[in-house]
Design a protein around this motif. Structure first.
Motif, short mmCIF file in Angstrom:
data_model
loop_
_atom_site.label_atom_id
_atom_site.label_comp_id
_atom_site.label_asym_id
_atom_site.label_seq_id
_atom_site.Cartn_x
_atom_site.Cartn_y
_atom_site.Cartn_z
N LEU A 145 -17.69 -11.13 13.27
CA LEU A 145 -16.99 -10.83 14.16
C LEU A 145 -16.05 -11.41 14.74
O LEU A 145 -14.63 -11.48 15.07
CB LEU A 145 -17.65 -9.82 15.09
N PRO A 146 -16.33 -12.78 15.40
CA PRO A 146 -15.72 -13.68 16.06
C PRO A 146 -14.45 -14.49 15.27
O PRO A 146 -13.60 -14.96 15.80
CB PRO A 146 -16.81 -15.01 16.38
N ARG A 147 -14.58 -14.24 13.81
CA ARG A 147 -13.47 -14.77 12.96
C ARG A 147 -12.61 -13.88 12.89
O ARG A 147 -11.05 -14.33 12.74
CB ARG A 147 -14.23 -15.00 11.61
N ILE A 148 -12.59 -12.43 13.20
CA ILE A 148 -11.54 -11.52 12.77
C ILE A 148 -11.09 -10.83 14.37
O ILE A 148 -10.08 -10.31 14.18
CB ILE A 148 -11.99 -10.46 12.00
N VAL A 149 -11.77 -11.00 15.06
CA VAL A 149 -11.53 -10.49 16.58
C VAL A 149 -11.74 -11.48 17.60
O VAL A 149 -12.68 -12.50 17.49
CB VAL A 149 -12.59 -9.23 16.88
N ASP A 150 -10.88 -11.48 18.63
CA ASP A 150 -10.91 -12.36 19.63
C ASP A 150 -12.24 -12.64 20.22
O ASP A 150 -12.95 -11.35 20.38
CB ASP A 150 -10.12 -12.01 20.65
N PRO A 151 -12.97 -13.62 20.19
CA PRO A 151 -14.56 -13.66 20.78
C PRO A 151 -14.50 -13.08 22.28
O PRO A 151 -15.78 -12.63 22.32
CB PRO A 151 -15.12 -15.30 20.86
N ASN A 152 -13.70 -13.11 22.98
CA ASN A 152 -13.83 -12.77 24.39
C ASN A 152 -13.79 -11.17 24.24
O ASN A 152 -14.60 -10.60 24.98
CB ASN A 152 -12.64 -12.79 25.08
N ILE A 153 -13.36 -10.51 23.23
CA ILE A 153 -13.48 -9.09 23.21
C ILE A 153 -14.69 -8.63 22.57
O ILE A 153 -15.47 -7.80 22.93
CB ILE A 153 -12.27 -8.53 22.18
N VAL A 154 -15.27 -9.53 21.68
CA VAL A 154 -16.75 -9.34 21.12
C VAL A 154 -17.59 -9.29 22.25
O VAL A 154 -18.50 -8.49 22.36
CB VAL A 154 -16.88 -10.37 19.90
N GLU A 155 -17.46 -10.15 23.11
CA GLU A 155 -18.35 -10.67 24.18
C GLU A 155 -18.47 -9.46 25.16
O GLU A 155 -19.39 -8.88 25.64
CB GLU A 155 -18.30 -11.83 24.95
N ASP A 156 -17.17 -8.95 25.44
CA ASP A 156 -16.94 -7.62 26.27
C ASP A 156 -17.71 -6.48 25.71
O ASP A 156 -18.35 -5.78 26.53
CB ASP A 156 -15.56 -7.57 26.53
N VAL A 157 -17.49 -6.01 24.53
CA VAL A 157 -17.89 -5.09 24.12
C VAL A 157 -19.65 -5.08 23.91
O VAL A 157 -20.28 -4.20 24.15
CB VAL A 157 -17.60 -4.75 22.63
#
Length: 472
Positions: A145-157
């Protein structure tokens, strides 16, 4: 979840999508309903613990190798494909089939470790499946996921939870050996906005050719005197049991075994030693997420469509982009603008939709190659106000450097990134997402990569280790 075989454009209801596959991230495609299920027992060895593997065929001086092809039937026998796996779609092309096989080998290796420790035989399958699923989920959470989505958004979700599409969650089912989540046969709970549009972003990442192994590559100088050429995408479809013609009698030739050093960075991302580094220039990279698809995806083989018997298969049906757009229409999928409104985020402007950013320019006039490609004013207006969700997400990614992260739009954020995460992770509990990096494998040895990430590169490294000499 969506594997109905209709391609003709007729509408599909939610009931039509009910298919018995699990929408949770529980590797249902690997385990099916488990070895105790009368129908799915065929995917397992006689010990009802290990998953079956097949043997390759001799070719170009290479002997048959056990465990380097999927187990197969002699023919399709009325079922799609020939691989003895729960979901035949994982044998539509060789890349996915070999990765599926890597998971089988990983499961069997975990079984071996647990058996060697003297664990009770009645617990070994459930424990092995639990560990494999946890590592699979950990890889998705920490690596993919951190490769295709901004890691900050991943962490937020993952920190603040989902905002949309809550679903029921059931307890672990000992009968089917499920690791929690929604059970097969329940009402479909994977949002079609995800399965029909959002996750099809991966189609734009597919390459037209691959540095596949020591034989099929363009290494300079050649490392193998048998070196032929890079593998084409068509090759990968041909050497399968669903799109191609592989069977138990005619299995995968040994020269087509994947060299995972070329498909994953086992050294940098997997923590492996230098002996598993790819040959110079031999590492494959996914293409940027955008509105361009590789040319071979416009001419797919009939078997890749999962078309129902007797259904016509013509040139337009062979076009993957057409299939995606047609499928969205058949399920009456929301447009990009409707999805943005529902998610309460800003939408792309008409000019962004038409011009893009280093993708397909829909303002371009018709050319010799596509003389009918220009839009009428009415079609153009329809496109910018009711943009197909799949195309919309790809277009949005172009403005975010090929990643879903919400930059360069407005202060409200990105509907695509929210959709991919909020939609997908509404489908059941994560058993491995919060597993600490100190998680250990059987025997007390660390199962996690050196940088705390048990990723797909690492998995292939530990699941394919063998003393057998092969074209890798």
């Amino acid at each position: 979840m969506d594997k109905t075989g209709r391609l003709g454009g007729e509408k599909i209801t939610v009931d039509d999508l009910l298919q018995g596959r699990s929408p949770s991230l529980d590797l249902d495609c690997l385990y099916g309903l488990g070895p105790s299920d009368p129908q799915d027992a065929r995917f397992y060895e006689s010990d009802e613990v290990r998953l079956r593997m097949g043997i390759t065929s001799a070719d170009s001086g290479m002997a048959p190798l056990q465990g380097f092809d999927l187990a197969r039937r002699a023919s399709s026998t009325g079922e799609p494909g020939t691989a003895l796996i729960p979901d035949h779609r994982n044998d539509e092309n060789l890349a996915v089939a070999q990765l599926h096989l890597a998971f089988i080998r990983f499961h069997n290796r975990v079984v071996g470790e647990l058996t060697g420790q003297g664990n009770p035989s009645v617990t070994i399958f459930d424990e092995a499946r639990k560990q494999v699923v946890m590592h699979y989920q950990w890889m998705l959470r920490r690596d993919y996921l951190p490769r295709i989505v901004d890691p900050n958004i991943v962490e937020d979700v993952f920190t603040n939870g989902r905002k949309f599409f809550d679903v029921p969650v059931c307890a672990s089912n000992s009968t089917t050996s499920r690791v929690g989540g929604v059970q097969p046969g329940d009402t479909p709970t994977m949002p079609i906005e995800f399965s029909v549009a959002a996750f099809r972003l991966g189609h734009s990442m597919v390459r037209a050719g691959y540095q596949w192994n020591s034989i099929f590559n363009n290494d300079d100088p050649p490392g193998d005197p048998r070196r032929f050429r890079p593998a084409t995408l068509q090759d990968l479809f041909d050497f399968s049991g669903t799109s191609g013609s592989l069977t138990e009698i005619q299995p995968l030739p040994s020269v087509w075994i994947a060299d995972f050093r070329r498909l994953f960075d086992l050294v940098r991302d997997g923590g492996a030693g230098p002996d598993l580094a790819p040959p110079a220039g031999g590492l494959n990279f996914a293409r940027r997420i955008d509105t361009r698809l590789g040319n071979p995806l416009g001419e797919l083989a009939p078997g890749s469509s999962a078309a129902e018997p007797g259904q016509p298969f013509d040139r337009i049906t062979a076009n993957l982009a057409f299939r995606n757009l047609m499928r969205a229409d058949m399920v009456t999928l929301a447009s990009g603008q409707q999805a943005a409104e529902h998610l309460e985020v800003g939408a792309l402007s008409p000019e962004q939709i038409l011009a893009g950013d280093n993708g397909v320019d829909l303002n371009a006039p018709a050319g010799k190659r596509n003389p009918d490609s220009a839009f009428t004013d009415e079609e153009r207006e329809r496109l910018v106000t009711h943009t197909p969700l799949w195309f919309y997400i790809l277009r949005e990614s172009e403005f975010n450097r090929g990643q879903l992260n919400g930059e360069k739009l407005d202060a409200d954020g990105s509907p695509a990134s929210e959709a991919v995460l909020s939609l997908r992770f509404s489908t059941g509990p994560w058993k491995g997402a919060t597993t600490p990096s100190s998680e250990t494998r059987p025997g007390g040895r660390n199962w996690v990569a050196r940088r705390g990430t048990a990723n797909s590169a690492w998995l292939t490294c530990c699941s394919t280790r063998s003393t057998v000499k092969r074209p890798c």
